[in-house]
Design a protein around this motif. Sequence first.
Motif, PDB file in Angstrom:
ATOM      1  N   LYS A   1      -7.364  -6.015  -5.225  1.00  0.00           N
ATOM      2  CA  LYS A   1      -8.578  -5.286  -4.996  1.00  0.00           C
ATOM      3  C   LYS A   1      -8.504  -4.176  -4.518  1.00  0.00           C
ATOM      4  N   ARG A   2      -7.336  -4.381  -3.698  1.00  0.00           N
ATOM      5  CA  ARG A   2      -6.970  -2.174  -2.675  1.00  0.00           C
ATOM      6  C   ARG A   2      -6.474  -1.691  -3.874  1.00  0.00           C
ATOM      7  N   SER A   3      -5.284  -2.515  -4.560  1.00  0.00           N
ATOM      8  CA  SER A   3      -4.096  -1.481  -5.568  1.00  0.00           C
ATOM      9  C   SER A   3      -5.727  -0.663  -6.455  1.00  0.00           C
ATOM     10  N   ILE A   4      -6.602  -1.493  -6.278  1.00  0.00           N
ATOM     11  CA  ILE A   4      -7.933  -1.121  -7.357  1.00  0.00           C
ATOM     12  C   ILE A   4      -8.669  -0.131  -6.972  1.00  0.00           C
ATOM     13  N   ALA A   5      -8.419  -0.383  -5.703  1.00  0.00           N
ATOM     14  CA  ALA A   5     -10.006   0.284  -5.328  1.00  0.00           C
ATOM     15  C   ALA A   5      -9.120   1.533  -4.842  1.00  0.00           C
ATOM     16  N   LEU A   6      -8.393   1.723  -4.610  1.00  0.00           N
ATOM     17  CA  LEU A   6      -7.130   3.052  -4.185  1.00  0.00           C
ATOM     18  C   LEU A   6      -6.536   4.088  -5.729  1.00  0.00           C
TER      19      LEU A   6
ATOM     20  N   GLU B   1       0.838  -1.037   0.090  1.00  0.00           N
ATOM     21  CA  GLU B   1       0.179  -0.134  -0.095  1.00  0.00           C
ATOM     22  C   GLU B   1       0.842   1.382  -0.220  1.00  0.00           C
ATOM     23  N   GLU B   2       2.217   1.410   1.138  1.00  0.00           N
ATOM     24  CA  GLU B   2       2.448   2.615   0.781  1.00  0.00           C
ATOM     25  C   GLU B   2       3.542   2.904  -0.162  1.00  0.00           C
ATOM     26  N   PRO B   3       4.086   2.117  -1.374  1.00  0.00           N
ATOM     27  CA  PRO B   3       4.796   1.997  -2.549  1.00  0.00           C
ATOM     28  C   PRO B   3       3.480   2.902  -3.009  1.00  0.00           C
ATOM     29  N   TRP B   4       2.735   1.964  -3.029  1.00  0.00           N
ATOM     30  CA  TRP B   4       1.543   2.559  -4.272  1.00  0.00           C
ATOM     31  C   TRP B   4       0.953   3.626  -3.921  1.00  0.00           C
ATOM     32  N   ARG B   5       0.957   4.232  -3.407  1.00  0.00           N
ATOM     33  CA  ARG B   5      -0.001   5.400  -2.507  1.00  0.00           C
ATOM     34  C   ARG B   5       1.483   6.796  -2.830  1.00  0.00           C
ATOM     35  N   GLU B   6       2.194   6.332  -2.846  1.00  0.00           N
ATOM     36  CA  GLU B   6       3.533   7.453  -3.492  1.00  0.00           C
ATOM     37  C   GLU B   6       3.576   7.637  -4.684  1.00  0.00           C
ATOM     38  N   LEU B   7       3.292   6.739  -5.430  1.00  0.00           N
ATOM     39  CA  LEU B   7       3.471   6.330  -6.955  1.00  0.00           C
ATOM     40  C   LEU B   7       1.968   7.502  -7.738  1.00  0.00           C
ATOM     41  N   LEU B   8       1.181   6.681  -7.155  1.00  0.00           N
ATOM     42  CA  LEU B   8      -0.512   7.354  -7.540  1.00  0.00           C
ATOM     43  C   LEU B   8      -0.511   8.114  -8.465  1.00  0.00           C
TER      44      LEU B   8
END
Length: 274
Positions: A188-193, A152-159
């Motif tokens: 699923k979490r990646s899609i929702a974020l 979750e953390e690196p995904w949020r940073e990249l989005l």
Amino acid sequence: MSIFCDLCFHHCRLEEGQTGFCRARANRDGRITCLNYGKLTALALDPIEKKPLRRFRPGSEVLSVGSFGCNLSCPFCQNARIAAAGEESRTRHCSPEMLVEEALRLCSRGNIGVAYTYNEPLVGYEYVRDCAALVRQAGMCNVLVTNGTISEEPWRELLPLIDAVNIDLKGFTENWYRVLGGDLETVKRSIALAAQRCHVEITTLIVPGENDSEDEIRALSGWLASVRADIPLHISRFFPCHCMKDRPPTPVETVYRLADVAREQLQYVYTGNC
């Protein structure tokens, strides 16, 4: 000294010199090193629809780049030559600055930016992040084609740097994801974020006898609609490949039937490779 890579749910524990499950990240001198940084196995100008993205800048071209490695082990992988490979891959060096220069040069041919694709781009997270920042500064778009298997953390940073993403939702059961070496809840979490930050489209490859039931597609499309009913879903046809060459292709009628099931709850459903 062993250390953990926290980029995805595998959380590989790596001794000095050891490479992780993805073959693209390793323990070098006591820190996680991105082995495929700036090492490209593919570079091509593609139609945006090929990603596939049907509702983001239609009719445009995008400079598509790939490297090596993947944090899943799909037996039907169409790009196993690079996705299931590591440092032995034949590559060409391309720094973020060089990539942006090439992307700008291709603007005259309709290029809108850079697509990170072909293998799983997020196993080369640092390269994608650095390139995406420069692409954004140059006024171009960043497109990501990914399996969504990222913490979750690196995904949020990249989005915030990503304009459009196509995420593979490979099915809707934990059993199938275990076969693939993945985790459904992570995806699923990646899609929702992502749906909160950028344009999102989803691809589901239909493999006969594995994820081709109406009940599964109904559950998948229902969950997707609960995130956003206007997220486009691409239902794709499987062809024998990699470790599943003994399977027949997905019947065309199956793809069309499951697309109709998905349309019960989603506004935009497309069929591919039919």
